[in-house]
Scaffold this active site. Structure first.
Site, PDB file in Angstrom:
ATOM      1  N   SER A  18    -108.869  14.355 -26.087  1.00 34.60           N
ATOM      2  CA  SER A  18    -109.075  14.396 -27.536  1.00 34.60           C
ATOM      3  C   SER A  18    -110.027  13.311 -28.026  1.00 34.60           C
ATOM      4  O   SER A  18    -109.890  12.808 -29.139  1.00 34.60           O
ATOM      5  CB  SER A  18    -107.732  14.255 -28.240  1.00 34.60           C
TER       6      SER A  18
ATOM      7  N   LYS B 260    -102.596  13.259 -22.847  1.00 36.36           N
ATOM      8  CA  LYS B 260    -101.441  12.649 -22.166  1.00 36.36           C
ATOM      9  C   LYS B 260    -100.790  11.567 -23.011  1.00 36.36           C
ATOM     10  O   LYS B 260     -99.737  11.057 -22.668  1.00 36.36           O
ATOM     11  CB  LYS B 260    -101.845  12.111 -20.797  1.00 36.36           C
TER      12      LYS B 260
ATOM     13  N   THR C  33    -113.280   6.968 -27.067  1.00 39.41           N
ATOM     14  CA  THR C  33    -114.028   7.118 -28.324  1.00 39.41           C
ATOM     15  C   THR C  33    -113.491   6.162 -29.385  1.00 39.41           C
ATOM     16  O   THR C  33    -114.252   5.462 -30.064  1.00 39.41           O
ATOM     17  CB  THR C  33    -113.896   8.573 -28.842  1.00 39.41           C
TER      18      THR C  33
ATOM     19  N   TYR D 160    -112.263   3.380 -29.277  1.00 36.30           N
ATOM     20  CA  TYR D 160    -112.584   1.956 -29.111  1.00 36.30           C
ATOM     21  C   TYR D 160    -114.086   1.670 -29.080  1.00 36.30           C
ATOM     22  O   TYR D 160    -114.488   0.519 -28.962  1.00 36.30           O
ATOM     23  CB  TYR D 160    -111.935   1.428 -27.820  1.00 36.30           C
TER      24      TYR D 160
ATOM     25  N   GLY E  18    -120.264  -0.357 -30.515  1.00 33.19           N
ATOM     26  CA  GLY E  18    -121.687  -0.547 -30.828  1.00 33.19           C
ATOM     27  C   GLY E  18    -122.277   0.563 -31.645  1.00 33.19           C
ATOM     28  O   GLY E  18    -122.855   0.338 -32.711  1.00 33.19           O
TER      29      GLY E  18
ATOM     30  N   GLU F 246    -130.186  -1.935 -29.293  1.00 30.74           N
ATOM     31  CA  GLU F 246    -129.400  -2.364 -28.126  1.00 30.74           C
ATOM     32  C   GLU F 246    -130.341  -2.386 -26.931  1.00 30.74           C
ATOM     33  O   GLU F 246    -131.470  -1.911 -27.007  1.00 30.74           O
ATOM     34  CB  GLU F 246    -128.198  -1.433 -27.894  1.00 30.74           C
TER      35      GLU F 246
ATOM     36  N   ASP G 142    -108.350  11.078 -14.541  1.00 31.64           N
ATOM     37  CA  ASP G 142    -107.547  12.277 -14.262  1.00 31.64           C
ATOM     38  C   ASP G 142    -108.393  13.546 -14.154  1.00 31.64           C
ATOM     39  O   ASP G 142    -108.214  14.343 -13.249  1.00 31.64           O
ATOM     40  CB  ASP G 142    -106.487  12.474 -15.365  1.00 31.64           C
TER      41      ASP G 142
ATOM     42  N   HIS H 244    -120.310  -3.433 -18.125  1.00 38.48           N
ATOM     43  CA  HIS H 244    -120.803  -4.018 -19.379  1.00 38.48           C
ATOM     44  C   HIS H 244    -120.866  -5.531 -19.189  1.00 38.48           C
ATOM     45  O   HIS H 244    -119.908  -6.132 -18.695  1.00 38.48           O
ATOM     46  CB  HIS H 244    -119.866  -3.656 -20.532  1.00 38.48           C
TER      47      HIS H 244
ATOM     48  N   ARG I 178    -128.397  -3.199 -18.751  1.00 38.80           N
ATOM     49  CA  ARG I 178    -127.054  -3.760 -18.525  1.00 38.80           C
ATOM     50  C   ARG I 178    -126.809  -4.224 -17.089  1.00 38.80           C
ATOM     51  O   ARG I 178    -126.136  -5.224 -16.872  1.00 38.80           O
ATOM     52  CB  ARG I 178    -126.001  -2.705 -18.858  1.00 38.80           C
TER      53      ARG I 178
ATOM     54  N   HIS J 281    -117.274  -0.318 -17.306  1.00 38.74           N
ATOM     55  CA  HIS J 281    -117.402   0.210 -18.676  1.00 38.74           C
ATOM     56  C   HIS J 281    -117.566   1.724 -18.724  1.00 38.74           C
ATOM     57  O   HIS J 281    -116.985   2.385 -19.571  1.00 38.74           O
ATOM     58  CB  HIS J 281    -118.607  -0.481 -19.313  1.00 38.74           C
TER      59      HIS J 281
ATOM     60  N   ARG K 285    -126.698   4.541 -17.678  1.00 36.95           N
ATOM     61  CA  ARG K 285    -126.685   5.093 -19.037  1.00 36.95           C
ATOM     62  C   ARG K 285    -127.355   4.151 -20.031  1.00 36.95           C
ATOM     63  O   ARG K 285    -127.082   2.948 -20.059  1.00 36.95           O
ATOM     64  CB  ARG K 285    -125.239   5.319 -19.472  1.00 36.95           C
TER      65      ARG K 285
ATOM     66  N   SER L 158    -123.569   7.677 -25.089  1.00 34.16           N
ATOM     67  CA  SER L 158    -122.417   8.486 -24.670  1.00 34.16           C
ATOM     68  C   SER L 158    -121.708   9.184 -25.824  1.00 34.16           C
ATOM     69  O   SER L 158    -121.255  10.315 -25.672  1.00 34.16           O
ATOM     70  CB  SER L 158    -121.427   7.645 -23.870  1.00 34.16           C
TER      71      SER L 158
HETATM   72  C1  SIN Z   1    -121.280  -1.610 -26.905  1.00 37.17           C
HETATM   73  O1  SIN Z   1    -120.970  -1.612 -28.093  1.00 37.17           O
HETATM   74  O2  SIN Z   1    -121.802  -2.566 -26.340  1.00 37.17           O
HETATM   75  C2  SIN Z   1    -120.979  -0.408 -26.090  1.00 37.17           C
HETATM   76  C3  SIN Z   1    -121.878   0.689 -26.443  1.00 37.17           C
HETATM   77  C4  SIN Z   1    -122.036   1.594 -25.264  1.00 37.17           C
HETATM   78  O3  SIN Z   1    -121.520   1.320 -24.195  1.00 37.17           O
HETATM   79  O4  SIN Z   1    -122.745   2.582 -25.399  1.00 37.17           O
END
Ligand code: SIN
Length: 523
Positions: free
Chosen positions: A13, A35, A43, A45, A48, A113, A207, A228, A274, A335, A370, A375
């Site tokens: 979800s 679950k 999502t 949490y 950025g 970023e 999972d 990260h 990163r 991450h 990535r 994401s």
């Molecule tokens: C972050 O806020 O540094 C994470 C953003 C991300 O991993 O795309």
């Protein structure tokens, strides 16, 4: 055991699962199984933001180039094109559903970023972007009577017969349920919990990847794990994420002597990719014999910092850190998993009736690394696509079959064979092993040690049981093995996968490693 049936089953979800469910809601009954509580996902949490080429100075072509460059030659360009071209449309749609992104005056505010050549990161409530997406999508889902949520339902296995998926077997309230569906979408997120240090929530135990693999789905790019650079380093505290957006706004990395060091490692300094920043931090930690470095925002305007990062500010305060006055101790943490269940551009897997979207999937958008904040956009764009494709699959007149549950042919037991302390101990050992041996810097020796331990542990928990703790551990072990073996196989350094014994790209650098029918292949 109970039998239930629904037109479409969505497992997970977060942004991808919810977005898929919204498409499916027009075509039949939809069940969203999770679950935990529905809001407990990566999502929720995500801080950025969400990358999208919508600012006056940006173009989708530049977003495409940046994504391909970050992916280090292993992105599927067609998937990246879909992402960057459909992204603006999906964001506008989200805004029309009530999403409130931060603005400067009336215009959307975009930040920078790492590895983005333009300011293109939208954010909400400063550093609660994922929470805002989750709020809007859950509210939208609630407007459809055809969609039902099933919290605390742990999916044990997919029900697959002759290469076709007919739903899943799950455990809810201590009862085993065979839930048949015309089409099933896996949107279960990532697997950061296999690492001792991770920014991911506790639910991220891989999972979906494990159950898809057991059912015969092809998995791809599993060796590519993104670490990260900046998670909070405080003994006893969670490895709370300190968003890359902080460096985007000017925060500096300093070693324990208070010296900035990133310029010694990369011309883009704090905004280098990163993997480069994470390895630089590890080098500085080794050089200065320290377990962390510092993130420094003290030179930035204090009111701006508090306004821009309210959630981070509040969390750090709980640990007596004032981010406007104090240096923040940080170190890298697992991450994001770039690999996952291989899908086409519509989320379809090699198993008929089975779709995947979000972090659990490998659409090819991220390649070997990535690009930051791609994401959430992937979840929106490919969640919607998977929903549309699954709805069409459902309307092809497929019958609800007589499904065969994989792994539940015995009389299932909801009692654990192992004590909680045994399972906890095993989980801790696994997470330490993966962090120490299959982490940011890998080599044949470390990976072989991990492989040996994993092969000894796996049979112990592979016995069937259906408690959440045991199933999670079983899945974590399986995903760990797939990552470790792929990392051993890739004798070269590409994207986020760095081998100290093979620091160059190597002859196979442009190939993908696939897991198919339990065997490893190269393509
Ligand atoms: C972050 O806020 O540094 C994470 C953003 C991300 O991993 O795309």
């Amino acid at each position: 055991m109970k039998e239930e049936s629904v037109d479409f089953l969505v497992i997970g979800s977060g942004v991808a699962g919810l977005r898929a469910a919204i498409e499916l809601a027009h075509h039949g009954t939809v069940l969203i199984a999770t679950k935990d509580v529905p809001t407990e996902s990566s999502t929720e949490y995500a801080q950025g933001g969400i990358a999208v080429a919508m600012s006056d100075e940006d173009e989708v072509g530049i977003h495409l180039e940046d994504t391909l460059r970050a992916g280090d030659g292993l992105c599927r360009e067609s998937a990246v094109k879909v992402l960057v071209e459909e992204g603006p449309w999906r964001i506008s749609e989200l805004i029309s559903w009530g999403a409130e992104f931060d603005r400067e005056g009336t215009k959307l505010a975009f930040t920078r970023e790492a590895a983005h050549s333009k300011n293109r990161i939208l954010h909400a409530h400063g550093d609660s972007t994922g929470k805002e997406l989750e709020r809007v999508l859950i509210a939208k889902v609630r407007t459809y009577q055809s969609v039902k949520k099933y919290p605390f339902a742990f999916t044990v296995d997919l029900m697959v017969n002759e290469g076709e998926c007919f739903g899943a077997s799950m455990v809810k309230d201590g009862e085993v349920i065979h839930l048949s569906a015309k089409a099933t979408i896996l949107a279960t997120g990532g697997a950061g919990q296999i690492y001792e240090r991770t920014t991911n929530p506790a639910v991220a135990t891989g999972d979906g990847m494990a159950i898809a693999f057991r059912a015969g789905a092809v998995l791809e790019d599993m060796e590519f794990v993104q670490f990260h650079p900046t998670s909070l380093y405080m003994p006893g505290a969670p490895h709370f994420l300190l968003s890359e957006a902080m460096r985007g706004e000017g925060a500096l990395l300093k070693n324990i002597h208070g010296e900035p060091f990133m310029k010694n490692y990369h011309p883009s300094a704090e905004l280098a990719p990163r993997d480069v920043v994470s390895r630089a931090i590890i080098s500085e930690m080794v050089r200065t014999k320290s377990a962390h470095v510092y993130l420094d925002l003290t030179h930035l305007d204090k009111e701006f910092v508090k306004r821009r990062f309210p959630r981070i500010n509040l969390t750090c305060r709980m640990y007596n850190i004032d981010i406007t006055e104090n240096l923040i101790p940080v170190s890298p943490a697992a991450h994001y998993i770039m690999g996952g269940i291989r899908t086409d551009l519509n989320g379809a897997t090699n198993i008929k009736g089975l779709y995947a979207a979000g972090e659990v999937a490998c659409t090819g958008v991220h390649g070997a690394n990535r690009l930051a904040s791609n994401s959430l956009l992937e979840g929106l764009v490919f969640g919607a696509r998977a929903g549309i494709a699954a709805s069409q699959h459902g309307s092809e007149g497929r019958m609800h079959g007589t499904p065969k549950a994989q792994g539940l042919h015995h009389a299932p037991s909801t009692l654990s064979r192992f004590s909680s302390s045994y399972l906890d101990g095993m989980r801790t050992s696994l997470r330490r092993l993966m962090w120490e041996r299959v982490g940011i810097i890998r080599c044949a020796e470390s990976l072989s040690i991990a492989e040996d331990s994993l092969s000894q542990w796996e049979p112990e928990v592979n016995e069937i049981s259906v408690t959440r703790e045991e199933q999670e551990l079983r899945n974590m072990l399986m995903v760990s093995r797939l990552i470790t073996e792929a990392a051993l196989e890739r004798k070269g350094s590409v994207g986020a996968h760095f081998r100290s014994d093979f620091p160059l790209r190597g002859d196979d650098g442009n190939r993908h490693i696939l897991w198919e029918k339990g065997r490893m292949l190269k393509e």
